[in-house]
Scaffold this active site. Sequence first.
Site, PDB file in Angstrom:
ATOM      1  N   ASN A  98      10.520 -20.679  33.407  1.00 19.82           N
ATOM      2  CA  ASN A  98      11.205 -21.705  32.629  1.00 19.82           C
ATOM      3  C   ASN A  98      10.803 -23.106  33.120  1.00 19.82           C
ATOM      4  O   ASN A  98       9.743 -23.277  33.703  1.00 19.82           O
ATOM      5  CB  ASN A  98      12.721 -21.481  32.610  1.00 19.82           C
ATOM      6  CG  ASN A  98      13.332 -21.946  31.288  1.00 19.82           C
ATOM      7  OD1 ASN A  98      13.307 -23.129  30.986  1.00 19.82           O
ATOM      8  ND2 ASN A  98      13.825 -21.027  30.485  1.00 19.82           N
ATOM      9  N   ARG A  99      11.663 -24.098  32.906  1.00 20.30           N
ATOM     10  CA  ARG A  99      11.201 -25.487  33.021  1.00 20.30           C
ATOM     11  C   ARG A  99      11.680 -26.213  34.281  1.00 20.30           C
ATOM     12  O   ARG A  99      12.793 -25.958  34.753  1.00 20.30           O
ATOM     13  CB  ARG A  99      11.672 -26.285  31.797  1.00 20.30           C
ATOM     14  CG  ARG A  99      11.036 -25.780  30.525  1.00 20.30           C
ATOM     15  CD  ARG A  99      11.553 -26.495  29.294  1.00 20.30           C
ATOM     16  NE  ARG A  99      10.764 -26.078  28.133  1.00 20.30           N
ATOM     17  CZ  ARG A  99      10.986 -24.966  27.429  1.00 20.30           C
ATOM     18  NH1 ARG A  99      11.992 -24.171  27.722  1.00 20.30           N
ATOM     19  NH2 ARG A  99      10.209 -24.652  26.423  1.00 20.30           N
TER      20      ARG A  99
ATOM     21  N   HIS B  13       7.045 -22.487  33.082  1.00 17.74           N
ATOM     22  CA  HIS B  13       6.598 -21.192  33.620  1.00 17.74           C
ATOM     23  C   HIS B  13       5.613 -21.348  34.782  1.00 17.74           C
ATOM     24  O   HIS B  13       4.595 -20.632  34.870  1.00 17.74           O
ATOM     25  CB  HIS B  13       6.000 -20.327  32.506  1.00 17.74           C
ATOM     26  CG  HIS B  13       6.987 -19.979  31.423  1.00 17.74           C
ATOM     27  ND1 HIS B  13       8.328 -19.776  31.675  1.00 17.74           N
ATOM     28  CD2 HIS B  13       6.836 -19.791  30.078  1.00 17.74           C
ATOM     29  CE1 HIS B  13       8.951 -19.482  30.544  1.00 17.74           C
ATOM     30  NE2 HIS B  13       8.078 -19.499  29.567  1.00 17.74           N
TER      31      HIS B  13
ATOM     32  N   HIS C 286       8.353 -11.782  30.581  1.00 21.29           N
ATOM     33  CA  HIS C 286       8.502 -12.447  29.285  1.00 21.29           C
ATOM     34  C   HIS C 286       8.196 -11.501  28.116  1.00 21.29           C
ATOM     35  O   HIS C 286       7.512 -11.880  27.159  1.00 21.29           O
ATOM     36  CB  HIS C 286       7.577 -13.665  29.252  1.00 21.29           C
ATOM     37  CG  HIS C 286       8.037 -14.776  28.374  1.00 21.29           C
ATOM     38  ND1 HIS C 286       8.291 -14.604  27.028  1.00 21.29           N
ATOM     39  CD2 HIS C 286       8.302 -16.077  28.639  1.00 21.29           C
ATOM     40  CE1 HIS C 286       8.668 -15.762  26.522  1.00 21.29           C
ATOM     41  NE2 HIS C 286       8.685 -16.676  27.472  1.00 21.29           N
TER      42      HIS C 286
ATOM     43  N   TYR D 223       8.552  -9.573  24.678  1.00 17.19           N
ATOM     44  CA  TYR D 223       9.159  -9.818  23.374  1.00 17.19           C
ATOM     45  C   TYR D 223       9.502  -8.444  22.798  1.00 17.19           C
ATOM     46  O   TYR D 223       8.607  -7.699  22.405  1.00 17.19           O
ATOM     47  CB  TYR D 223       8.178 -10.510  22.418  1.00 17.19           C
ATOM     48  CG  TYR D 223       7.856 -11.955  22.724  1.00 17.19           C
ATOM     49  CD1 TYR D 223       7.211 -12.329  23.900  1.00 17.19           C
ATOM     50  CD2 TYR D 223       8.161 -12.962  21.811  1.00 17.19           C
ATOM     51  CE1 TYR D 223       6.899 -13.648  24.171  1.00 17.19           C
ATOM     52  CE2 TYR D 223       7.848 -14.297  22.068  1.00 17.19           C
ATOM     53  CZ  TYR D 223       7.214 -14.629  23.248  1.00 17.19           C
ATOM     54  OH  TYR D 223       6.893 -15.938  23.514  1.00 17.19           O
TER      55      TYR D 223
ATOM     56  N   ASP E 179      17.081 -20.516  22.193  1.00 12.99           N
ATOM     57  CA  ASP E 179      16.104 -20.660  23.273  1.00 12.99           C
ATOM     58  C   ASP E 179      16.881 -21.271  24.441  1.00 12.99           C
ATOM     59  O   ASP E 179      16.620 -22.390  24.855  1.00 12.99           O
ATOM     60  CB  ASP E 179      14.934 -21.547  22.829  1.00 12.99           C
ATOM     61  CG  ASP E 179      13.815 -21.581  23.860  1.00 12.99           C
ATOM     62  OD1 ASP E 179      13.897 -20.820  24.839  1.00 12.99           O
ATOM     63  OD2 ASP E 179      12.871 -22.366  23.689  1.00 12.99           O
TER      64      ASP E 179
ATOM     65  N   GLN F 240      17.522 -16.045  29.715  1.00 11.72           N
ATOM     66  CA  GLN F 240      17.081 -16.888  28.606  1.00 11.72           C
ATOM     67  C   GLN F 240      16.934 -16.004  27.380  1.00 11.72           C
ATOM     68  O   GLN F 240      16.151 -15.051  27.379  1.00 11.72           O
ATOM     69  CB  GLN F 240      15.723 -17.519  28.954  1.00 11.72           C
ATOM     70  CG  GLN F 240      15.187 -18.500  27.920  1.00 11.72           C
ATOM     71  CD  GLN F 240      15.682 -19.930  28.153  1.00 11.72           C
ATOM     72  OE1 GLN F 240      16.380 -20.208  29.139  1.00 11.72           O
ATOM     73  NE2 GLN F 240      15.335 -20.834  27.258  1.00 11.72           N
TER      74      GLN F 240
ATOM     75  N   GLU G 251      14.909 -13.099  29.258  1.00 15.65           N
ATOM     76  CA  GLU G 251      14.214 -13.432  30.505  1.00 15.65           C
ATOM     77  C   GLU G 251      15.261 -13.676  31.587  1.00 15.65           C
ATOM     78  O   GLU G 251      15.912 -14.719  31.603  1.00 15.65           O
ATOM     79  CB  GLU G 251      13.370 -14.694  30.305  1.00 15.65           C
ATOM     80  CG  GLU G 251      12.380 -14.593  29.177  1.00 15.65           C
ATOM     81  CD  GLU G 251      12.052 -15.962  28.563  1.00 15.65           C
ATOM     82  OE1 GLU G 251      11.635 -16.875  29.294  1.00 15.65           O
ATOM     83  OE2 GLU G 251      12.232 -16.120  27.345  1.00 15.65           O
TER      84      GLU G 251
END
Length: 343
Positions: A79-80, A106, A176, A178, A246, A280, A308
């Site tokens: 993440n950020r 990431h 991550h 999907y 998100d 997340q 996540e």
Amino acid sequence: MIVKKEFGTTSDGRKVDLFTLSNSNDMRVDIITYGAAVNSIFVADKNGEFADVLKGFDTIEGHEKYSNYQGLTVGRYANRIAQGKFTLDGVEYDLVKNEKGITCLHGGGELSHAVWKALITDDNCLEMTYTSPDGAEGFPGKVDFKVTFTLHEDNSLEINYSAVSDKKTVINMTNHAYFNLAGKGDILSHELMINADAYTPTDSASIPTGEIRPVEGTPFDFRQAKPIGRDIGADDDQLRQCRGYDYNFCLNEGDGPAAVACDPSSGRMMEVFTDLPGVQLYCANFLDGTRPGKGGEMLTQYCGFCLETQYYPNTPNMPEFPQCTFDAGEKFESTTIFRFSVK
Ligand code: BGC
């Protein structure tokens, strides 16, 4: 049982292997050494029909050209991190700003684009290791990372993460994947429960504002399972800003699952367990149908959902969040389990 074969070669000549883990129920998990990625998961539906419940790529070219981190292990800092900066013991670290030149997303993608070393440690257990040099993407410390994948007889895929640095540093690792439990179509009718009383709203750069906002009475209330699509288009600033979910959910403590997803059409169900404080929920909001995935099928908005498991975004700059700073020699360890069944 674990079977190894060649998956391909990266554009810069690195060989990538594929390991297939299977159990006696014929559940199958494909793992590749590129990004220590979970590439496919084949599970049965209520009629015993198998489908691959992961969106992603069937070639290394796909991963290299079109990836939005599908199936990849993410770190050092998933993440950020705001402005790509944080301070530790008075020293400011300037990180790669790989998102719009502003944020570090990431961890700059380092762990995700590395080719990891693989070792079969048991007939259902695959260990992957990667060493990141001191200063990689701007982070302090040489770190030995290990991710272990175990496929159990109860159809759970257990992922153990560990990391040890030679300097004090921050660590946040996740996967991550999907998911699409129907194996096709979009995930809007999937029912989802998230065991979280609160989430972390963000600014326009997707950085948490610091508020821990109760989900009660908002589209973010997943405490009772509901279709992902029910409130995704609600009139809500946060949803509009990210074209859907998100966001990091602040998980409640307890032994039960952090999240449970179910596709009513196939009956496939997935429970997620974690020892981390956040998750997340991201629903492929930004995929726009221009990138081909497995079998050449275009990856479209809401084609999959990610859960996540993580420390909250931007924790290194948020002293009030649960912390993820580790001393030199101190081991980061964490476990996430995805357990599949039918309903
Ligand atoms: C982020 C999304 C991002 C996606 C792919 C998620 O973890 O929260 O904003 O688009 O990863 O990079």
